[in-house]
Design a protein around this motif. Structure first.
Motif, PDB file in Angstrom:
ATOM      1  N   LEU A  67       0.820  -1.203   0.000  1.00 52.65           N
ATOM      2  CA  LEU A  67       0.000   0.000   0.000  1.00 52.65           C
ATOM      3  C   LEU A  67       0.858   1.260   0.000  1.00 52.65           C
ATOM      4  O   LEU A  67       0.549   2.241  -0.693  1.00 52.65           O
ATOM      5  CB  LEU A  67      -0.920   0.006   1.217  1.00 52.65           C
ATOM      6  CG  LEU A  67      -2.030  -1.051   1.263  1.00 52.65           C
ATOM      7  CD1 LEU A  67      -2.823  -0.938   2.564  1.00 52.65           C
ATOM      8  CD2 LEU A  67      -2.958  -0.919   0.072  1.00 52.65           C
ATOM      9  N   THR A  89       1.457   2.908  10.523  1.00 52.83           N
ATOM     10  CA  THR A  89       0.500   2.734   9.437  1.00 52.83           C
ATOM     11  C   THR A  89       0.085   4.072   8.838  1.00 52.83           C
ATOM     12  O   THR A  89      -0.075   4.197   7.622  1.00 52.83           O
ATOM     13  CB  THR A  89      -0.747   1.979   9.939  1.00 52.83           C
ATOM     14  OG1 THR A  89      -0.360   0.668  10.375  1.00 52.83           O
ATOM     15  CG2 THR A  89      -1.793   1.847   8.846  1.00 52.83           C
ATOM     16  N   THR A 138       0.158   5.179   4.711  1.00 55.00           N
ATOM     17  CA  THR A 138      -1.123   5.145   3.990  1.00 55.00           C
ATOM     18  C   THR A 138      -1.738   6.528   3.818  1.00 55.00           C
ATOM     19  O   THR A 138      -2.961   6.649   3.686  1.00 55.00           O
ATOM     20  CB  THR A 138      -2.121   4.234   4.745  1.00 55.00           C
ATOM     21  OG1 THR A 138      -2.256   4.695   6.102  1.00 55.00           O
ATOM     22  CG2 THR A 138      -1.645   2.797   4.762  1.00 55.00           C
ATOM     23  N   TYR A 187      -4.266   7.233   0.827  1.00 56.71           N
ATOM     24  CA  TYR A 187      -5.650   6.762   0.897  1.00 56.71           C
ATOM     25  C   TYR A 187      -6.510   7.702   1.734  1.00 56.71           C
ATOM     26  O   TYR A 187      -7.707   7.833   1.483  1.00 56.71           O
ATOM     27  CB  TYR A 187      -5.666   5.332   1.429  1.00 56.71           C
ATOM     28  CG  TYR A 187      -4.750   4.442   0.619  1.00 56.71           C
ATOM     29  CD1 TYR A 187      -5.154   3.937  -0.605  1.00 56.71           C
ATOM     30  CD2 TYR A 187      -3.448   4.165   1.051  1.00 56.71           C
ATOM     31  CE1 TYR A 187      -4.300   3.161  -1.383  1.00 56.71           C
ATOM     32  CE2 TYR A 187      -2.591   3.394   0.276  1.00 56.71           C
ATOM     33  CZ  TYR A 187      -3.014   2.894  -0.936  1.00 56.71           C
ATOM     34  OH  TYR A 187      -2.172   2.151  -1.705  1.00 56.71           O
TER      35      TYR A 187
END
Length: 344
Positions: free
Chosen positions: A33, A301, A305, A308
């Motif tokens: 990702l 995280t 990310t 997104y």
């Protein structure tokens, strides 16, 4: 008694297996990702229409630091959990100090770059020309350098106090002279500080925009930042309403996202500092290792990310991305057509 020991051993193995599966799955997921998302972030933010915008520079800086987290922090965490005999943190005292310092700083600096973007929105929305003038490319470079140095100083205690000692793992993160300090400090600098700053400056930004609309309804308010650059809307009051709604949505999503992902690891540090180690056994160690692993991976995280979050919370970002993808496809089609024409 034998049956009880067998049950305990089965529980320990279950926690060890769950830890192994989660480490592999989440680490590989973050790498995939992060690689895709950060590449698309750079693709959008380096457009000529955006790269000269100071706010975009901050998002680009956050993207670059996110790439670092994806390929350094995640891989180090993966090796540490799956191959403890080759734990890079545990090679020596020097590796423990240096790698821990790098992980702490790189994990924290990404969210503070987003704070700088929020401050830039505040500067751009000010009614004072002097304040608006502080939003510039030159100021952007200085602010980014300042954040890097400030975060580096905030975590300077890590290379000074950390040692390569053995607990559940080598070079644990709760080994400072005052273990509780590590948890509280991370809670303030990493978990709560950035979201609170985003919320404060974002709220002031919205207030400035609303005041500006009321003060000069007939003036044409030119968007200044990435999130304020809404596509043409026929009615100006409708356009301003869309701007406000997008800013509010961006703030709430960013604050909530960073807080939820970064708070558990700080709470973990404080828990490990105050828990009674005398009652520590193999089953408790297996449970804590799983919990430590989950909190540690969640804490990085957000940095992996960000794409997104931009995509989900910003209609403009989605439009720019779709435009670029369509443009690239059209370019490829034109090149293919020209190549066939020359061949004929």
């Amino acid at each position: 008694m034998s049956s009880s020991n067998t049950t305990t051993r089965a529980e320990i193995n279950a926690f060890i297996y769950a830890n192994d599966v989660f480490s592999r799955f989440w680490s590989y997921l973050l790498i995939c990702l992060g690689t895709t998302g950060h590449a698309l972030n750079i693709y959008v933010f380096t457009r000529s229409i955006l790269r000269s915008n100071p706010c975009t520079r901050y998002f680009l800086a956050a993207t670059i630091s996110g790439i670092f987290c994806t390929y350094i922090n995640v891989l180090l965490r993966l090796i540490q959990n799956l191959y403890p005999d080759y734990n890079p943190f545990g090679y020596s005292t020097a590796s423990c100090k240096i790698l821990s310092y790098i992980v702490y700083c790189s994990r924290c600096v990404t969210s503070w770059f987003i704070v700088l973007a929020s401050i830039d929105r505040y500067l751009c929305s000010s009614s004072s020309a002097i304040v608006r003038g502080l939003s510039s490319i030159r100021m952007t470079s200085r602010a980014i350098l300042f954040v890097i140095l400030a975060v580096a100083l905030c975590y300077l205690y890590v290379p000074i106090r950390f040692e390569n000692i053995q607990t559940n793992v080598k070079c644990p993160g709760t080994q400072t002279t005052y273990p509780l300090f590590n948890g509280i400090w991370n809670l303030l600098i990493f978990s709560l500080g950035p979201p609170i700053m985003m919320l404060i400056f974002g709220s002031i930004t919205i207030h400035h925009i609303q005041q500006s609309v009321r003060r000069s309804g007939e003036k044409n308010i030119r968007p200044q930042t990435l999130y304020e650059s809404i596509a043409l809307v026929p009615d100006r009051s409708t356009r301003q309403k869309a701007i406000d709604q997008q800013l509010i949505r961006m703030m709430l999503v960013q604050c909530l996202y960073f807080s939820l992902l970064s708070t558990p690891v700080s709470m973990l540090y404080m828990y490990l500092a105050v828990r009674n180690s005398a009652e520590f056994d193999a089953l408790q160690a297996a449970r804590e290792n799983l919990f430590i692993n989950i909190c540690g991976l969640l804490s990085i995280t957000g940095a992996c990310t960000s794409f997104y979050i931009f995509t989900l919370s910003s209609p403009l970002f989605r439009r720019e991305l779709l435009y670029l993808l369509k443009y690239q496809r059209q370019q490829n089609h034109n090149m293919s057509t020209k190549h066939r024409t020359r061949s004929e």
